[in-house]
Each structure stands twice: as structure tokens, then as C-alpha cells.
Design a protein around this motif. Structure first.
Motif, PDB file in Angstrom:
ATOM      1  N   CYS A 192       3.403   2.551   4.344  1.00 22.48           N
ATOM      2  CA  CYS A 192       2.084   3.473   4.246  1.00 22.48           C
ATOM      3  C   CYS A 192       2.004   4.570   4.977  1.00 22.48           C
ATOM      4  O   CYS A 192       1.391   5.585   4.713  1.00 22.48           O
ATOM      5  CB  CYS A 192       0.710   2.461   4.788  1.00 22.48           C
ATOM      6  SG  CYS A 192       0.420   1.177   3.320  1.00 22.48           S
TER       7      CYS A 192
ATOM      8  N   CYS B  54      -0.371   0.247  -0.868  1.00 21.63           N
ATOM      9  CA  CYS B  54       0.757  -0.242   0.029  1.00 21.63           C
ATOM     10  C   CYS B  54       2.151  -0.692  -0.415  1.00 21.63           C
ATOM     11  O   CYS B  54       1.892  -1.627  -1.380  1.00 21.63           O
ATOM     12  CB  CYS B  54       0.040  -1.363   0.992  1.00 21.63           C
ATOM     13  SG  CYS B  54       1.419  -2.024   2.096  1.00 21.63           S
ATOM     14  N   PRO B  55       3.034  -0.322  -0.013  1.00 24.54           N
ATOM     15  CA  PRO B  55       4.397  -0.968  -0.795  1.00 24.54           C
ATOM     16  C   PRO B  55       5.056  -2.032  -0.016  1.00 24.54           C
ATOM     17  O   PRO B  55       6.242  -2.269  -0.239  1.00 24.54           O
ATOM     18  CB  PRO B  55       5.394   0.390  -0.471  1.00 24.54           C
ATOM     19  CG  PRO B  55       4.771   1.000   0.796  1.00 24.54           C
ATOM     20  CD  PRO B  55       3.184   0.821   0.761  1.00 24.54           C
TER      21      PRO B  55
END
Ligand SMILES: [Zn+2]
Length: 202
Positions: free
Chosen positions: A114, A179-180
Motif C-alpha cells: 500500500c 491493498c495488494p
């Protein structure tokens, strides 16, 4: 200004302005997604969301319907007017290369975070830098505090289609990192898209 309706893929940033009186709705399309978010006074971005002032004013640590998001100058930026999830975190902060290394493993350092998404969005925006990144909100993220005061990154309590809706009280610049994160059970290790909508209120 007309409203908008956009889908933000997992791992992507989003930036936009919500005018005073407009509503902003963020929809957790598939459930248990963490939506790292910051707010700035659009007219003076040195004024931004303050987790400290917001928590102190409402006397509780989770954000939900009725929460007024306060700035570092103590001014009201937005009010949460609807919340079908029921709990949003503002203590856990944004994931970063550094936190991924500390929390998970050294080889996670190169994973997208993020903080990377925030910095990418700020670089495109031009005026803001990493010094303008205070502690953020994690919409839909469940970070319970234990009786002994520890933070837990727990399984999400959101579900597909749940949303949080905020009313802007001043013109507000919104910075989102969808968010990843692939290492955290809060999103079932599966980052998913969100829907961002804004509209004028009559
Ligand atoms: Zn993240």
C-alpha cells in the motif's frame, strides 16, 4: 461536479476529490478487502486525516456510522453516514516493504504494498510527497485489540457487497490504496476489487 462510479482493481491506487456535501461510497465487492485510505483538505493538503484526533474525540478506536473524521487541525473532514460492515481499523497502518519484511519474511520485501501505491499516486498528483502520509484508515479491515493491548490482524468480518459511505463536510482529496497484500488473513490472502462512487446530495 457530477458523481462518478469506478471499479478499482486490487493493488491499484485511486485519487479523487469529493466536494463538500457529496457522498462517497466504497463497496467491498467480493468481501474482506482492505482499503487503505487517507483524506486531505483539498484546498490545503497540509491538513489531513488524523487518527489520533478522531479516536480521541469519539472515545473509541474503531470507525463506524457516526464517526466524524477529524484533521490534524481538529477540523471535521467527513462523517461516516452508512456502514454495512460495522468495523474499520485506523491503528494498523498501511502495509509497506518494511512491514512485510518484519511481519512475514525477508523475501517479501519486493512485494507490492500500500505504501508503494500511495507513493505512486502522490507522484502522479505532483504536490504531495511521502512526508504527507500520516496514519491511514483501513476500511473493512478487522484489527482487534486484545485485553492485553495487542493488535491482531484477524480474519475479515466484511462480506461481498458491504459498503461504507461518507459525507464530505469540506472539499476533500481522497487517496486510496486498494491493498495488494498477499500475506495477511484479513483478506483471505486474496486481494479483490472495490467500487468507488460519489454523488451530489439534493
Ligand atoms: Zn496494504
Amino acid at each position: 461536479m457530477k458523481g462518478l462510479d469506478e471499479v478499482v482493481p486490487a493493488g491499484e491506487p485511486w485519487m479523487g476529490v469529493v466536494r463538500a456535501g457529496q457522498s462517497l461510497r466504497i463497496v467491498d465487492l467480493e468481501g474482506n478487502q482492505a482499503v487503505d485510505t487517507l483524506f486531505y483538505n483539498a484546498a490545503d493538503t497540509a491538513e489531513h486525516y488524523s487518527a489520533q484526533n478522531t479516536i480521541q474525540a469519539q472515545g473509541r478506536i474503531y470507525l463506524t456510522t457516526g464517526t466524524v473524521l477529524l484533521s490534524n487541525r481538529g477540523n471535521a473532514l467527513l462523517r461516516i453516514e452508512e456502514d454495512t460492515c460495522g468495523r474499520h481499523d485506523t491503528l494498523g497502518g498501511a502495509c509497506s516493504a518494511e512491514s512485510n519484511t518484519v511481519r512475514y519474511a525477508l523475501e517479501k520485501r519486493s512485494m507490492h504494498s500500500c505504501r508503494d501505491s500511495f507513493l505512486l499516486a502522490l507522484a502522479k498528483q505532483g504536490a504531495l510527497t511521502k512526508r504527507d502520509l500520516p496514519s491511514n484508515i483501513n476500511f473493512f479491515m478487522n484489527v482487534p485489540v486484545t485485553p492485553t493491548g495487542e493488535l491482531r490482524f484477524a480474519d475479515g468480518i466484511s462480506a461481498a457487497g458491504r459498503h461504507v459511505q461518507l459525507r464530505a463536510l469540506i472539499d476533500t482529496l481522497v487517496l486510496i490504496s486498494n491493498c495488494p497484500q498477499l500475506n495477511n488473513p484479513c483478506n483471505a490472502y486474496n486481494p479483490t476489487p472495490i467500487r468507488v462512487m460519489t454523488w451530489d446530495n439534493a
